[in-house]
Enzyme design. Structure first.
Site, mmCIF file in Angstrom:
data_model
loop_
_atom_site.group_PDB
_atom_site.id
_atom_site.type_symbol
_atom_site.label_atom_id
_atom_site.label_comp_id
_atom_site.label_asym_id
_atom_site.label_seq_id
_atom_site.Cartn_x
_atom_site.Cartn_y
_atom_site.Cartn_z
ATOM 1 N N SER A 1 0.840 -1.202 0.000
ATOM 2 C CA SER A 1 0.000 0.000 0.000
ATOM 3 C C SER A 1 0.876 1.255 0.000
ATOM 4 O O SER A 1 1.740 1.387 -0.857
ATOM 5 C CB SER A 1 -0.961 -0.046 1.187
ATOM 6 O OG SER A 1 -2.007 0.884 1.026
ATOM 7 N N ASP B 1 -5.477 -4.086 -2.550
ATOM 8 C CA ASP B 1 -4.443 -3.750 -1.569
ATOM 9 C C ASP B 1 -3.882 -5.005 -0.887
ATOM 10 O O ASP B 1 -4.622 -5.848 -0.386
ATOM 11 C CB ASP B 1 -5.060 -2.822 -0.522
ATOM 12 C CG ASP B 1 -4.013 -2.162 0.358
ATOM 13 O OD1 ASP B 1 -3.163 -2.873 0.905
ATOM 14 O OD2 ASP B 1 -4.053 -0.920 0.494
#
Length: 724
Positions: free
Chosen positions: A69, A214
């Site tokens: 991320s 993610d």
């Protein structure tokens, strides 16, 4: 041979090995290969820059980096050769509001969605798929993808992320297999976009046969990929976010957020056990959206690393070794020409690929263009087609840019609601809910169905099918209109209200399928039904059929439909209305906003309408008065066969109020208008106005006071837009 000769011979034999070690930038034999794992956490991840700053200042070389991320973003940009100073500049220059906002920005919407009949006042947009299904994500991430492309374009030709100045990995989650995916090759910008695809916030990234989101879902602190890369020592940077409180579990969103964070915390704890050292950054006072506090977050990262100074000393190297490490990174850092041609366009759908390539050629030609022009053209296609996002990279072999568009997996429906409310004594209160709808089929390029639904004071519906011809700038747009419009007149304190119901079909052909402008030519035919036969200046208004051949023009670069700060809008039409009493006409609206400093915006507006000397019936006359057009007078107080109005003013921008996040805008402006009243001749009126306004998601709310030329005041409450 004596001892000295043997020593010279040994040095000559070892010299190639020593040079090879320096050129490769790899670890020196006298220290272990060090890997750095950077965890995810939204804005909190900016603290990683502070950790890297401490490493730079204390000569701690990083031989491999892995991130998830925001940790993937910071790690990926560092891996391209950027140092801490350059990373700070990236963060400082990034417009995080526009990068992360889930709503398409008005300025970058295609011109077809900025026409007067379907334009909106607020910045709220609701995304849906087929049959009103919820979207894959609130934000398609097109702005992020282009940001990543800008800093990674030079590495388009690498076969593995091991070829970066610092070997790199980032982690994503495959929704199909339910497994973590370590990305080690492919387009770097696309990999960064995938590792940051927060579920339900950003749309997933389709990568081969995977659907990626993610990586924090399964591996938020990627230590294990470093071990696979051969790291002998690993340092993990873990972000300690806000701690939960019982009151946050009073809503389903709070429970859902905590459920996700519990899963992330557990996989972080598992990964942390694999690291030789874990640096915990205490960011509890911040949230994952506090990008504006990047300096404080960076400092927290630096302080956290400093707190482990004794443990980090073992990884420090001598000044000479540090110089060799930095030199090796700089040698491996690539650059690319900041101009070039479009060498290749890639998209999953062949027809989309052909149309996009054609449109890029039309806008950019086949010669070399700047990288900024490439980015603008690519983002223009993304905005116009509604695909999730696109990225570009430099290809050394073809000496040009390779552009890749992500596919649209389903039909896209965008609903933009806005609200208008106006109240002032002695005139009608006007309440309207406006829904601007845009529907794009999954297999379409730029074709779409547009609809505008208005409920309230002036209800109506308008539907248009907008069809550009492949990747060209030409389009055809048939549609229909059903609407009711109130027209008011006054005799002293008495108000008379009448209605015009219109039922019409139209067809236009035009040019201009890009962001800011378009022109159309066509014809509208229908029937006007008037509530009363009003007689004005000897002209009786009677219900009748009509046919209006006309030519229209539009230019709109405003950044907001309510309280713009920059941009220009020009919207007009000219034609001939064939009806019981035919007449030519022309109308045009103009507004321009400029922000010479961050503290204020200056603006000017004008509106022009004429029947070219003809006496028009009551329902077709041009009207003025009220908010946005002589605010000191009542709504539609002036009716004329021709008119021209203009205004100039200033907005001042303030800091957010202490208890709110909204910025109040103070405004001061002057208006004047001149009106052709037929046999009564021309008339002139003026208005000086002041007000305070607050931007909301569905329009600008505020209160304004206007003073006419005699000093009489009129106050009004507003929600919607101040100017046309």
């Amino acid at each position: 041979m004596n001892r000295r000769h043997w020593m010279y011979l040994l040095m000559l034999l070892l010299l190639p090995l020593n040079l090879l070690a320096q050129d490769s930038g790899g670890p020196k034999p006298n220290r272990p290969r060090l890997g750095l794992a950077l965890g995810g956490g939204g804005a909190l991840g900016l603290a990683h820059i502070g950790v890297l700053q401490y490493f730079e200042e204390h000569h701690i070389p990083v031989d491999a980096v892995a991130g998830t991320s925001m940790g993937g973003l910071v790690g990926g940009l560092y891996a391209t050769g950027l140092d801490v100073k350059e990373l700070r500049k990236v963060v400082r220059d990034a417009d995080w509001n526009s990068l992360l906002v889930p709503t398409p920005q008005m300025r970058y919407q295609p011109a077809v969605e900025k026409q007067g009949w379907n334009s909106t006042f607020g910045n709220l947009a609701l995304r849906h798929g087929r049959k009103f299904s919820l979207p894959q994500g609130l934000n398609p991430g097109e702005a992020l993808a282009l940001l990543f492309s800008r800093y990674t374009a030079a590495y388009g030709g690498i076969s593995s992320f091991d070829q970066l100045p610092t070997p790199f990995r980032c982690v994503a989650t495959d929704l199909l297999s339910g497994e973590a995916v370590v990305l080690d090759r492919g387009p770097l910008a696309k990999a960064l976009r995938a590792t940051m695809a927060i579920p339900a916030v950003f749309t997933p990234v389709v990568w081969d046969n995977k659907i990626l989101v993610d990586g924090g879902v399964l591996e938020n602190l990627p230590v294990e990929p470093l071990l696979v890369m051969g790291a002998k020592k690993t340092i993990a940077v873990r972000l300690l976010g806000p701690q939960p409180k019982a009151r946050q579990f009073r809503s389903f969103t709070g429970i859902l957020q905590r459920t996700v964070s519990v899963s992330i915390e557990q996989n972080e704890k598992h990964s942390a056990k694999l690291a030789d050292l874990v640096i915990v950054v205490d960011t509890q006072e911040f949230t994952g959206t506090d990008y504006k506090d990047y300096e404080k977050l960076i400092q927290l990262g630096y302080d956290a690393a400093k707190a482990h100074s004794e443990q980090l000393k073992q990884f420090e190297v001598t000044p000479e070794e540090w110089a060799l490490f930095v030199s090796a990174r700089q040698t491996a850092t690539r650059s690319h020409p900041h101009s070039g041609r479009i060498a290749e366009v890639v998209a999953k759908d062949t027809r989309f690929q052909e149309n996009a390539a054609s449109e890029l050629r039309r806008h950019l030609g086949t010669a070399r263009v700047s990288e900024q022009e490439v980015a603008d053209a690519v983002s223009g296609i993304v905005a116009g087609t509604g695909v999730p996002s696109a990225s570009y990279e430099w290809d050394d072999r073809s000496q040009g840019y390779r552009v890749e568009f992500l596919s649209r997996p389903d039909d896209r429906m965008l609903i933009r609601p806005s609200f208008r409310y106006g109240f002032s004594s002695g005139e009608p209160s006007r309440t309207e809910l406006h829904l601007a709808i845009s529907i794009t089929a999954a297999d379409a390029y730029k074709s779409r169905t547009l609809a505008s639904i208005t409920l309230g004071y002036d209800p109506g519906i308008r539907v248009e099918y907008y069809h550009p011809f492949d990747g060209s700038e030409y389009f055809l747009a048939p549609g229909l209109v059903v609407e009711r419009k109130h027209i008011n007149s006054y005799e002293g304190a008495t108000r008379f209200s009448h209605t015009r119901d219109r039922y019409a079909l139209y067809t236009y052909a035009g040019v201009g399928t890009w962001r800011f402008w378009q022109v159309r030519a066509g014809v509208q035919s229908g029937y006007d039904s008037y509530s009363d036969r009003v007689v004005i200046d000897g002209v009786t208004a009677k219900s009748h059929a009509f046919t209006n051949p006309e030519f229209t023009w539009l230019y709109n670069s405003l950044d907001s439909g309510a309280l713009p700060r920059t941009g220009t809008r020009i919207d007009g039409a000219t034609g001939y209305s064939f009806r019981d009493r035919s007449f030519p006409y022309m109308r045009n609206e103009f507004s321009s906003f400029r922000t010479p400093s961050q503290h204020f915006t200056v603006f000017s507006t004008a509106e022009f309408g004429t029947g070219f000397g003809r006496k028009l019936n009551y329902y077709e006359q041009f009207t003025a008065g009220g908010a946005g057009g002589l605010g000191a007078f009542r709504y539609q107080e002036f009716h004329s066969n021709s008119m021209i109005t203009g205004s100039a003013g200033i907005f001042t921008h303030t800091r957010p109020l202490a208890s709110l996040t909204v910025h109040p805008e103070f405004a001061l402006w002057y208006e004047a208008g001149r009106f052709d009243l037929g046999s009564a001749g021309w008339n002139t009126h003026q208005s000086t106005n002041a007000g305070i306004f607050f931007p909301t998601r569905v329009g600008a709310a505020g209160i304004a006071v206007g003073f006419d030329e005699r000093g009489r005041a009129r106050a009004r409450l507003l929600l919607g837009t101040l100017v046309k």
